[in-house]
Design a protein around this motif. Structure first.
Motif, mmCIF file in Angstrom:
data_model
loop_
_atom_site.group_PDB
_atom_site.id
_atom_site.type_symbol
_atom_site.label_atom_id
_atom_site.label_comp_id
_atom_site.label_asym_id
_atom_site.label_seq_id
_atom_site.Cartn_x
_atom_site.Cartn_y
_atom_site.Cartn_z
ATOM 1 N N LEU A 76 8.893 -33.716 -24.028
ATOM 2 C CA LEU A 76 9.934 -34.653 -24.456
ATOM 3 C C LEU A 76 10.771 -35.157 -23.295
ATOM 4 O O LEU A 76 11.481 -36.135 -23.424
ATOM 5 C CB LEU A 76 10.836 -34.013 -25.505
ATOM 6 N N TYR A 77 10.755 -34.436 -22.164
ATOM 7 C CA TYR A 77 11.557 -34.833 -21.009
ATOM 8 C C TYR A 77 10.648 -35.202 -19.858
ATOM 9 O O TYR A 77 9.718 -34.463 -19.542
ATOM 10 C CB TYR A 77 12.484 -33.694 -20.571
ATOM 11 N N GLU A 95 18.876 -43.053 -23.815
ATOM 12 C CA GLU A 95 18.131 -41.958 -24.436
ATOM 13 C C GLU A 95 18.255 -40.677 -23.612
ATOM 14 O O GLU A 95 18.474 -39.590 -24.159
ATOM 15 C CB GLU A 95 16.664 -42.353 -24.567
ATOM 16 N N SER A 96 18.145 -40.799 -22.296
ATOM 17 C CA SER A 96 18.248 -39.632 -21.424
ATOM 18 C C SER A 96 19.624 -38.990 -21.510
ATOM 19 O O SER A 96 19.752 -37.764 -21.619
ATOM 20 C CB SER A 96 17.946 -40.046 -19.979
ATOM 21 N N THR A 101 7.513 -43.698 -33.768
ATOM 22 C CA THR A 101 8.779 -43.230 -34.323
ATOM 23 C C THR A 101 9.886 -43.497 -33.312
ATOM 24 O O THR A 101 9.846 -42.976 -32.205
ATOM 25 C CB THR A 101 8.718 -41.722 -34.635
ATOM 26 N N TYR A 146 13.268 -43.364 -31.089
ATOM 27 C CA TYR A 146 14.206 -42.314 -30.714
ATOM 28 C C TYR A 146 15.513 -42.540 -31.463
ATOM 29 O O TYR A 146 16.031 -43.663 -31.530
ATOM 30 C CB TYR A 146 14.463 -42.328 -29.213
ATOM 31 N N ARG A 147 16.037 -41.492 -32.033
ATOM 32 C CA ARG A 147 17.266 -41.607 -32.829
ATOM 33 C C ARG A 147 18.439 -41.099 -31.997
ATOM 34 O O ARG A 147 18.411 -39.978 -31.498
ATOM 35 C CB ARG A 147 17.122 -40.834 -34.131
ATOM 36 N N LYS A 186 16.092 -46.547 -22.280
ATOM 37 C CA LYS A 186 15.677 -45.266 -21.733
ATOM 38 C C LYS A 186 16.834 -44.478 -21.118
ATOM 39 O O LYS A 186 16.917 -43.263 -21.253
ATOM 40 C CB LYS A 186 14.585 -45.483 -20.686
ATOM 41 N N ASP A 243 21.742 -39.281 -23.979
ATOM 42 C CA ASP A 243 21.911 -38.762 -25.335
ATOM 43 C C ASP A 243 21.232 -37.405 -25.486
ATOM 44 O O ASP A 243 21.795 -36.483 -26.088
ATOM 45 C CB ASP A 243 21.329 -39.763 -26.332
ATOM 46 N N LYS A 244 20.033 -37.265 -24.945
ATOM 47 C CA LYS A 244 19.318 -35.993 -25.016
ATOM 48 C C LYS A 244 20.111 -34.878 -24.348
ATOM 49 O O LYS A 244 20.233 -33.766 -24.879
ATOM 50 C CB LYS A 244 17.958 -36.115 -24.339
ATOM 51 N N GLU A 303 11.922 -34.122 -39.695
ATOM 52 C CA GLU A 303 11.275 -34.915 -38.654
ATOM 53 C C GLU A 303 10.354 -34.049 -37.797
ATOM 54 O O GLU A 303 9.218 -34.445 -37.485
ATOM 55 C CB GLU A 303 12.338 -35.573 -37.776
ATOM 56 N N ILE A 318 4.646 -39.998 -32.362
ATOM 57 C CA ILE A 318 5.901 -40.131 -31.614
ATOM 58 C C ILE A 318 6.104 -41.571 -31.158
ATOM 59 O O ILE A 318 7.209 -42.113 -31.227
ATOM 60 C CB ILE A 318 5.890 -39.184 -30.399
#
Length: 348
Positions: free
Chosen positions: A346-347, A277-278, A13, A15-16, A274, A280-281, A65, A10
């Motif tokens: 993941l969170y 990313e948050s 890799t 974050y997309r 970050k 987006d999630k 993935e 991870i």
């Protein structure tokens, strides 16, 4: 040890930024199903097709993935996590749908044992006769995804098993399976089996799967399979869209091409902050429940006196509110179980 390896995978890799993209696709489906309330030019774009088939491509990417990073050699964990992701939220959405159909006296609603079981199973709902109500009709796309979950998990497991035993190099069986699925699509078209709800959508999933494999491993086989899958995906999309007399095939195909290109570009974006990313999630987390609950809300609004753009606004606002409710009450409550199965949180 397995958790440690997963963590290292991870960390290397990126974050997309695909959660917002998923939210966009869900919005396209909502717009399509409320096109009667919008301008006349919206309907011919068939934005629901754009959203669903783009999501099939994205799903192929995400499946590849997930199997590669979180569930290497563990298809049972992958499938169990997918079950927890899909079914509890779907069952809760069914409860909302039932309440709406009872409130507004849907003429086709009934609680016969066979109808209830078929609807709750997801995969059997499409087999219901036309006279039986599918509580959330759009779940047909989820049913197709479930089949590809099983296929992808099996292929990935056998590929890893064969490579560990020295029978094949890692990824060779995955490539062969991708090519085999595309040949199956060609066979289906040549024999008239293409009307099967799974076979006609094979290229979309293979395209997403091959794109992930190429992006991570840069294999020439993945590139070639991806290019062929892309051609077949557009072939399938045009054929599907041409069946509707209200659809402008050229415009909807261009919209689909733009959507797939956007996904491909977003998958390349490195170094997401970050905070982004948050956000987006969390946007991505809303998409599944939004996709499900908007359908009965559309029915409820259609039975009211609301007309014009106000109808679209009501459907969207109520659907988003219910989606947030489902995420907070259903999905969040089982998040720790999914993290345990994934073996990574993941969170934060």
């Amino acid at each position: 040890m397995e958790l440690e390896i997963t963590r290292k995978q991870i960390d290397r890799t990126p974050y997309r930024l695909l959660g917002s993209y998923r939210a966009l696709l869900a919005l396209l489906v909502v717009i399509s199903h409320t096109s009667d309330y919008l301008a006349a030019w919206v309907l011919p774009l068939a934005l629901g097709n754009v959203g669903v088939f783009s999501f099939f491509v994205l799903s192929g990417f995400v499946i590849a993935e997930a199997c590669d990073i979180f569930y290497p050699g563990a298809p049972y964990r992958f499938l169990l996590n997918r079950f927890l992701r899909l079914y509890p939220t779907y069952w809760a959405a069914c409860g909302i749908a039932i309440a709406i159909y009872i409130t507004f006296s849907h003429p086709e609603f009934n609680v016969a044992a066979g109808t209830v079981f078929a609807n709750l199973s997801i995969v059997l709902a499409e087999a219901l006769p036309p006279t039986e109500l599918r509580w959330i009709s759009v779940v047909w796309a989820v049913s197709i995804e479930l089949r590809f979950y099983f296929a992808a998990a099996l292929v990935d497991y056998v590929d890893r098993l064969a490579s560990r035993r020295g029978l094949l190099k890692s990824g060779q069986l995955i490539g062969a399976a991708g090519a085999g699925f595309l040949l199956l699509y060609v066979y289906a078209w040549s024999t008239g089996l293409i009307q099967h709800p799974v076979l006609r959508h094979v290229p979309f999933f293979v395209l997403g799967f091959a794109y992930y494999r190429w992006l991570c491993y840069r294999g020439i086989g993945s590139l070639l399979i991806g290019l062929v899958a892309m051609l077949m995906a557009f072939h399938s999309y045009v054929a599907y869209s041409s069946a509707s007399p209200t659809t402008n095939v050229q415009l909807t195909t261009l919209a689909f091409a733009a959507s797939v290109a956007l996904m491909g570009g977003l998958a390349l974006v490195p170094g997401v902050p970050k905070r982004s990313e948050s956000i987006d999630k969390r946007l991505g987390d809303l998409t599944y429940s939004l996709y499900l609950v908007h359908w009965p809300i559309v029915y409820a609004v259609s039975r009211s006196s609301i007309e014009g753009p106000a109808g679209f606004v009501v459907v969207l606002v109520v659907s988003v509110m219910l989606s947030v409710l489902l995420v907070l009450t259903v999905e969040k409550s089982i998040l720790r179980w999914r993290d345990a199965i994934r073996r990574v949180r993941l969170y934060s």
